[in-house]
Design a protein around this motif. Structure first.
Motif, PDB file in Angstrom:
ATOM      1  N   LEU A   1       3.934 -15.011  -7.435  1.00  0.00           N
ATOM      2  CA  LEU A   1       3.937 -15.880  -6.264  1.00  0.00           C
ATOM      3  C   LEU A   1       4.435 -17.263  -6.614  1.00  0.00           C
ATOM      4  O   LEU A   1       5.153 -17.904  -5.837  1.00  0.00           O
ATOM      5  N   PHE A   2       4.084 -17.736  -7.811  1.00  0.00           N
ATOM      6  CA  PHE A   2       4.462 -19.079  -8.219  1.00  0.00           C
ATOM      7  C   PHE A   2       5.898 -19.160  -8.712  1.00  0.00           C
ATOM      8  O   PHE A   2       6.373 -20.227  -9.067  1.00  0.00           O
TER       9      PHE A   2
ATOM     10  N   GLN B   1       6.758  -7.538  -7.960  1.00  0.00           N
ATOM     11  CA  GLN B   1       5.717  -7.843  -8.946  1.00  0.00           C
ATOM     12  C   GLN B   1       4.442  -8.301  -8.246  1.00  0.00           C
ATOM     13  O   GLN B   1       3.330  -7.913  -8.636  1.00  0.00           O
ATOM     14  N   LEU B   2       4.617  -9.108  -7.208  1.00  0.00           N
ATOM     15  CA  LEU B   2       3.463  -9.596  -6.470  1.00  0.00           C
ATOM     16  C   LEU B   2       2.702  -8.432  -5.839  1.00  0.00           C
ATOM     17  O   LEU B   2       1.472  -8.355  -5.917  1.00  0.00           O
ATOM     18  N   LYS B   3       3.428  -7.513  -5.233  1.00  0.00           N
ATOM     19  CA  LYS B   3       2.797  -6.346  -4.618  1.00  0.00           C
ATOM     20  C   LYS B   3       2.031  -5.529  -5.652  1.00  0.00           C
ATOM     21  O   LYS B   3       0.889  -5.107  -5.406  1.00  0.00           O
ATOM     22  N   ASN B   4       2.636  -5.303  -6.812  1.00  0.00           N
ATOM     23  CA  ASN B   4       2.015  -4.477  -7.840  1.00  0.00           C
ATOM     24  C   ASN B   4       0.775  -5.128  -8.451  1.00  0.00           C
ATOM     25  O   ASN B   4      -0.134  -4.426  -8.921  1.00  0.00           O
TER      26      ASN B   4
ATOM     27  N   TRP C   1       6.450  -2.445   1.572  1.00  0.00           N
ATOM     28  CA  TRP C   1       7.481  -3.060   0.757  1.00  0.00           C
ATOM     29  C   TRP C   1       8.028  -2.005  -0.200  1.00  0.00           C
ATOM     30  O   TRP C   1       7.269  -1.353  -0.926  1.00  0.00           O
ATOM     31  N   ALA C   2       9.332  -1.839  -0.217  1.00  0.00           N
ATOM     32  CA  ALA C   2       9.957  -0.814  -1.054  1.00  0.00           C
ATOM     33  C   ALA C   2      11.105  -1.412  -1.837  1.00  0.00           C
ATOM     34  O   ALA C   2      11.860  -2.237  -1.328  1.00  0.00           O
ATOM     35  N   GLY C   3      11.251  -0.982  -3.078  1.00  0.00           N
ATOM     36  CA  GLY C   3      12.276  -1.547  -3.951  1.00  0.00           C
ATOM     37  C   GLY C   3      13.686  -1.207  -3.542  1.00  0.00           C
ATOM     38  O   GLY C   3      14.644  -1.836  -3.998  1.00  0.00           O
ATOM     39  N   THR C   4      13.865  -0.228  -2.672  1.00  0.00           N
ATOM     40  CA  THR C   4      15.224   0.177  -2.290  1.00  0.00           C
ATOM     41  C   THR C   4      15.739  -0.554  -1.059  1.00  0.00           C
ATOM     42  O   THR C   4      16.887  -0.397  -0.682  1.00  0.00           O
ATOM     43  N   ASN C   5      14.899  -1.339  -0.411  1.00  0.00           N
ATOM     44  CA  ASN C   5      15.298  -2.032   0.807  1.00  0.00           C
ATOM     45  C   ASN C   5      15.605  -3.498   0.540  1.00  0.00           C
ATOM     46  O   ASN C   5      15.182  -4.072  -0.458  1.00  0.00           O
ATOM     47  N   ASP C   6      16.333  -4.078   1.459  1.00  0.00           N
ATOM     48  CA  ASP C   6      16.606  -5.513   1.407  1.00  0.00           C
ATOM     49  C   ASP C   6      15.287  -6.243   1.645  1.00  0.00           C
ATOM     50  O   ASP C   6      14.680  -6.120   2.713  1.00  0.00           O
ATOM     51  N   CYS C   7      14.833  -7.039   0.694  1.00  0.00           N
ATOM     52  CA  CYS C   7      13.522  -7.683   0.809  1.00  0.00           C
ATOM     53  C   CYS C   7      13.463  -8.670   1.964  1.00  0.00           C
ATOM     54  O   CYS C   7      12.374  -8.992   2.449  1.00  0.00           O
ATOM     55  N   CYS C   8      14.614  -9.142   2.425  1.00  0.00           N
ATOM     56  CA  CYS C   8      14.617 -10.064   3.568  1.00  0.00           C
ATOM     57  C   CYS C   8      14.228  -9.353   4.860  1.00  0.00           C
ATOM     58  O   CYS C   8      13.913 -10.011   5.855  1.00  0.00           O
ATOM     59  N   GLN C   9      14.270  -8.017   4.842  1.00  0.00           N
ATOM     60  CA  GLN C   9      13.879  -7.225   5.997  1.00  0.00           C
ATOM     61  C   GLN C   9      12.433  -6.750   5.912  1.00  0.00           C
ATOM     62  O   GLN C   9      11.935  -6.128   6.847  1.00  0.00           O
ATOM     63  N   TRP C  10      11.769  -7.017   4.823  1.00  0.00           N
ATOM     64  CA  TRP C  10      10.387  -6.569   4.669  1.00  0.00           C
ATOM     65  C   TRP C  10       9.475  -7.353   5.605  1.00  0.00           C
ATOM     66  O   TRP C  10       9.635  -8.566   5.803  1.00  0.00           O
ATOM     67  N   ASN C  11       8.494  -6.652   6.126  1.00  0.00           N
ATOM     68  CA  ASN C  11       7.530  -7.265   7.029  1.00  0.00           C
ATOM     69  C   ASN C  11       6.748  -8.355   6.294  1.00  0.00           C
ATOM     70  O   ASN C  11       6.183  -8.117   5.231  1.00  0.00           O
ATOM     71  N   GLY C  12       6.750  -9.553   6.859  1.00  0.00           N
ATOM     72  CA  GLY C  12       6.043 -10.670   6.249  1.00  0.00           C
ATOM     73  C   GLY C  12       6.907 -11.569   5.398  1.00  0.00           C
ATOM     74  O   GLY C  12       6.426 -12.573   4.882  1.00  0.00           O
ATOM     75  N   VAL C  13       8.180 -11.231   5.249  1.00  0.00           N
ATOM     76  CA  VAL C  13       9.086 -12.009   4.396  1.00  0.00           C
ATOM     77  C   VAL C  13      10.160 -12.660   5.256  1.00  0.00           C
ATOM     78  O   VAL C  13      10.763 -12.016   6.116  1.00  0.00           O
TER      79      VAL C  13
END
Length: 395
Positions: free
Chosen positions: A98-99, A40-43, A58-70
């Motif tokens: 974000l909040f 949602q933040l990205k969009n 950032w892609a919805g199919t990946n583990d968000c813990c592996q996203w760059n910056g997270v």
């Protein structure tokens, strides 16, 4: 625009035990609600996809813990978010996801073009230990309230056009270790205790008045003992502005901009340069025996350099240039054997430069602009002719 958004990050009273060392990413599957919030933040953010290296991938199919910056904890909750230099523009509305990241401890939104004017002041998180908002073109006063029990340890608000005074509530952040307010138009800050403060940068502002003696005597973390860690590793230095580390701060040392990575208690800095401070340098500055960098240049300081500066045996960089300091250089300067950078130029110093293990090794530029100063490394005695003898010849 005003900085009312500061309150956003500190309004919830729940606090967590946080730390100020680099968080090692944990490769665990992120929780679905955390992933949803990030998407949602990205969009909702407006950013240049051609310049972005994090958000755009950032892609919805990946583990968000592996996203760059997270960065996630072992529960899969987002505790670190780095959107530094992502070409983000515009602002965040009151429904920004974000909040919703309630476990966020480290947030870096530096080097973007945010506009927080529309963010309400009743949302946010009190879990932050690191907040980096530097170089975002903010203007106006630093508004908002830092609550009691504030967990903030690193605050970087440098590189804006902030003006006025720093909120009194910043005193609630008693565990603050890094305070970087440089390159603004701020003209007032109260003398809070902040016993753990290791780095304070107020350079390039509009501060005036005298330097309070008790400001130096209250800096417990800059004295012997303090909160130093006996087994602390040496700091690493990164000169690339495009590399981000969660616990890092950019400072000016020896005329160079550098990024300090993993702030440790062995590195302490006071930079009050390029302001309008006047009066004498307090003798209490000599209490800061763990101080590594002291920069009071480009002010209107007067009087003699206190001999207590010779107590700062850990000092690696000293800049007192472009003031109105007079008198002689204290002979105690010979004790500063750790100095790698010295600048006393363009004052009103007189007399011979004390002889010491290092003082004669600095270039002429360290002493130039003092008409009454002489001795190596400057030219031989010129300002004062040798006294005549009884027969009117020079000895």
């Amino acid at each position: 625009m005003r900085m009312e958004f500061i309150t956003l990050f500190f309004s919830i009273t729940t606090t967590l035990t946080i730390f100020c060392s680099i968080t090692i990413p944990v490769h665990s599957q992120c929780l679905e609600d955390q992933k949803s919030l990030l998407l949602q933040l990205k969009n909702n953010l407006r950013f240049d996809s051609d310049s972005s290296v994090k958000l755009v991938n950032w892609a919805g199919t990946n583990d968000c813990c592996q996203w760059n910056g997270v960065t996630c904890d072992h529960f899969g909750r987002v505790i670190g978010l780095d959107l530094n230099t992502e070409s983000i523009s515009g602002g965040l509305n009151d429904s920004s996801s974000l909040f919703g990241l309630k476990f966020l401890e480290k947030l870096n939104l530096a080097n973007n073009s945010f506009n927080f004017a529309e963010i309400p002041s009743n949302k946010g998180t009190a879990t932050l230990s690191v907040l980096n908002l530097q170089n975002n073109n903010f203007t106006g006063n630093i508004m908002g309230t830092f609550p009691k029990g504030c967990t903030l340890r690193t605050l970087e608000l440098n590189g804006y056009n902030f003006e006025g005074e720093v909120p009194n509530s910043l005193a609630n952040c008693a565990n603050a270790e890094v305070l970087n307010l440089g390159t603004n138009n701020i003209n007032g800050i109260h003398n809070y205790l902040w016993p753990k403060l290791q780095i304070i940068d107020l350079a390039l502002n509009n501060f005036s008045g005298i330097l309070p003696p008790n400001f130096f005597s209250q800096r417990k973390a800059m004295m012997d003992g303090g909160n130093r860690q006996p087994n602390a590793k040496h700091l690493r230095f990164v000169f690339s502005k495009n590399i981000y580390y969660e616990d890092s701060v950019t400072v000016i040392n020896k005329g160079l901009e550098m990024k300090l990575v993993k702030i440790l208690t062995i590195f302490t800095i006071i930079d009050f340069s390029n302001n309008s401070f006047k009066g004498k340098i307090p003798n209490t500055v000599g209490d800061l025996k763990s101080l590594y960098v002291l920069n009071l240049s480009h002010n209107a300081l007067t009087g003699s350099i206190p001999s207590s500066v010779g107590n700062l045996t850990q000092l690696g960089s000293l800049d007192l240039s472009w003031n109105k300091l007079g008198g002689k250089i204290p002979v105690t300067f010979a004790c500063l054997t750790f100095l790698a950078f010295l600048n006393l130029s363009y004052n009103q110093l007189v007399g011979i430069i004390p002889t010491g293990p290092q003082l004669q090794l600095f270039p002429n530029t360290s002493y130039e602009g003092n008409k009454g100063l002489w001795g190596p490394p400057l030219t031989a005695k010129e300002a004062e002719p040798a006294p005549p003898t009884l027969n009117s010849t020079q000895s």
